[in-house]
Design a protein around this motif. Structure first.
Motif, PDB file in Angstrom:
ATOM      1  N   UNK A   1       0.829  -1.206   0.000  1.00  0.00           N
ATOM      2  CA  UNK A   1       0.000   0.000   0.000  1.00  0.00           C
ATOM      3  C   UNK A   1       0.864   1.257   0.000  1.00  0.00           C
ATOM      4  N   UNK A   2       0.987   1.839  -1.190  1.00  0.00           N
ATOM      5  CA  UNK A   2       1.720   3.094  -1.349  1.00  0.00           C
ATOM      6  C   UNK A   2       3.145   2.969  -0.816  1.00  0.00           C
ATOM      7  N   UNK A   3       3.726   1.808  -0.960  1.00  0.00           N
ATOM      8  CA  UNK A   3       5.043   1.527  -0.410  1.00  0.00           C
ATOM      9  C   UNK A   3       6.089   1.392  -1.505  1.00  0.00           C
ATOM     10  N   UNK A   4       7.349   1.488  -1.106  1.00  0.00           N
ATOM     11  CA  UNK A   4       8.431   1.234  -2.041  1.00  0.00           C
ATOM     12  C   UNK A   4       9.569   2.220  -1.955  1.00  0.00           C
ATOM     13  N   UNK A   5       9.315   3.400  -1.427  1.00  0.00           N
ATOM     14  CA  UNK A   5      10.343   4.417  -1.274  1.00  0.00           C
ATOM     15  C   UNK A   5      10.569   4.607   0.229  1.00  0.00           C
TER      16      UNK A   5
ATOM     17  N   UNK B   1      11.751   6.975   2.111  1.00  0.00           N
ATOM     18  CA  UNK B   1      11.304   8.249   2.686  1.00  0.00           C
ATOM     19  C   UNK B   1       9.782   8.273   2.802  1.00  0.00           C
ATOM     20  N   UNK B   2       9.099   7.828   1.741  1.00  0.00           N
ATOM     21  CA  UNK B   2       7.632   7.775   1.772  1.00  0.00           C
ATOM     22  C   UNK B   2       7.164   6.774   2.820  1.00  0.00           C
ATOM     23  N   UNK B   3       7.809   5.608   2.867  1.00  0.00           N
ATOM     24  CA  UNK B   3       7.431   4.593   3.858  1.00  0.00           C
ATOM     25  C   UNK B   3       7.510   5.153   5.277  1.00  0.00           C
ATOM     26  N   UNK B   4       8.596   5.867   5.581  1.00  0.00           N
ATOM     27  CA  UNK B   4       8.771   6.443   6.920  1.00  0.00           C
ATOM     28  C   UNK B   4       7.683   7.479   7.209  1.00  0.00           C
ATOM     29  N   UNK B   5       7.355   8.293   6.215  1.00  0.00           N
ATOM     30  CA  UNK B   5       6.314   9.306   6.399  1.00  0.00           C
ATOM     31  C   UNK B   5       4.951   8.656   6.600  1.00  0.00           C
TER      32      UNK B   5
ATOM     33  N   UNK C   1       0.515  14.879   4.988  1.00  0.00           N
ATOM     34  CA  UNK C   1       0.912  14.856   3.571  1.00  0.00           C
ATOM     35  C   UNK C   1       0.183  13.757   2.815  1.00  0.00           C
ATOM     36  N   UNK C   2      -0.096  12.634   3.494  1.00  0.00           N
ATOM     37  CA  UNK C   2      -0.690  11.467   2.843  1.00  0.00           C
ATOM     38  C   UNK C   2      -2.117  11.167   3.303  1.00  0.00           C
ATOM     39  N   UNK C   3      -2.445  11.527   4.533  1.00  0.00           N
ATOM     40  CA  UNK C   3      -3.756  11.191   5.090  1.00  0.00           C
ATOM     41  C   UNK C   3      -4.446  12.426   5.657  1.00  0.00           C
ATOM     42  N   UNK C   4      -5.775  12.348   5.630  1.00  0.00           N
ATOM     43  CA  UNK C   4      -6.633  13.347   6.281  1.00  0.00           C
ATOM     44  C   UNK C   4      -7.592  12.588   7.185  1.00  0.00           C
ATOM     45  N   UNK C   5      -8.064  13.250   8.249  1.00  0.00           N
ATOM     46  CA  UNK C   5      -9.070  12.643   9.112  1.00  0.00           C
ATOM     47  C   UNK C   5     -10.076  13.704   9.508  1.00  0.00           C
ATOM     48  N   UNK C   6     -11.348  13.345   9.370  1.00  0.00           N
ATOM     49  CA  UNK C   6     -12.452  14.215   9.757  1.00  0.00           C
ATOM     50  C   UNK C   6     -13.336  13.471  10.744  1.00  0.00           C
ATOM     51  N   UNK C   7     -13.764  14.210  11.763  1.00  0.00           N
ATOM     52  CA  UNK C   7     -14.672  13.666  12.792  1.00  0.00           C
ATOM     53  C   UNK C   7     -15.994  14.410  12.692  1.00  0.00           C
ATOM     54  N   UNK C   8     -17.065  13.653  12.465  1.00  0.00           N
ATOM     55  CA  UNK C   8     -18.390  14.243  12.276  1.00  0.00           C
ATOM     56  C   UNK C   8     -19.308  13.829  13.419  1.00  0.00           C
TER      57      UNK C   8
END
Length: 195
Positions: free
Chosen positions: A21-25, A27-31, A188-195
């Motif tokens: 899942x969106x893996x392989x780099x 720097x990106x993996x750490x983020x 940078x990669x995820x957002x979260x909203x609470x409704x």
């Protein structure tokens, strides 16, 4: 709503989901790992209660939930992985609508990386069912790579088979405008909203 292509894709992808899942780099993996941990802390800090994780996948986000937790997914393969990661979870294999629970069955619904897979009629059905079964909804989903809301059919390949998967990626503004509520997390990669 039944989407046989999406069902086959997630069944096929389950064994490799976490490592692909969106893996392989590096720097990106750490983020990604850091943002997952950050959101995990926010989820763990929410008041304990009866929680339903819709589209739980392998349980990456389920593991942070407190209280009696029910994990729902269409894929038996994903549920088995979630149960291995979070042994105390109550697994439920089902498609929606409707969510197979009585009115007010939960204090909170979490859905992570699921809402962005839903087409307009599916979104309306999901939100109605979320309101029916829980008093609070937390949506974690993918942030777009740019400053624009993205909506497209993405080609995804697993072991030589390619699947066309509908996917939306949100800006903080587009997700909050669509759902209302509080923007809990803006990474940078995820957002979260609470409704």
């Amino acid at each position: 709503m039944r989407d046989p292509v999406r069902e086959r894709y997630y069944r096929h992808r389950a064994p490799v989901y976490d490592v692909t899942s969106y893996r392989g780099d590096a720097v990106v993996d750490a983020a990604l790992d850091q943002e997952t941990a950050d959101i995990g802390e926010l989820l763990a800090a929410l008041a304990e209660g009866r929680v339903l994780d819709v589209g739980c996948g392998t349980g990456v986000w389920t593991q942070f939930l407190r209280g009696p937790v029910t994990a729902l997914d269409q894929s038996a393969e994903m549920l088995a992985l979630a149960r291995a990661r979070v042994p105390h979870v109550q697994p439920v294999q089902a498609l929606f609508p409707p969510l197979p629970f009585i009115d007010g069955a939960f204090d909170r619904i979490l859905t992570a990386n699921f809402y962005g897979l839903l087409r307009p009629d599916e979104r309306a059905a999901f939100l109605a069912e979320a309101r029916r079964t829980a008093s609070e909804l937390v949506v974690v989903d993918l942030r777009s790579d740019g400053s624009r809301h993205e909506e497209a059919i993405e080609s995804r390949t697993v072991a030589g088979t390619t699947y066309p998967i509908f996917r939306r990626r949100f800006t903080p503004e587009s997700l909050q405008a669509e759902l209302g509520g509080e923007l809990m997390y803006c990474g940078r990669y995820f957002l979260a909203v609470r409704v």
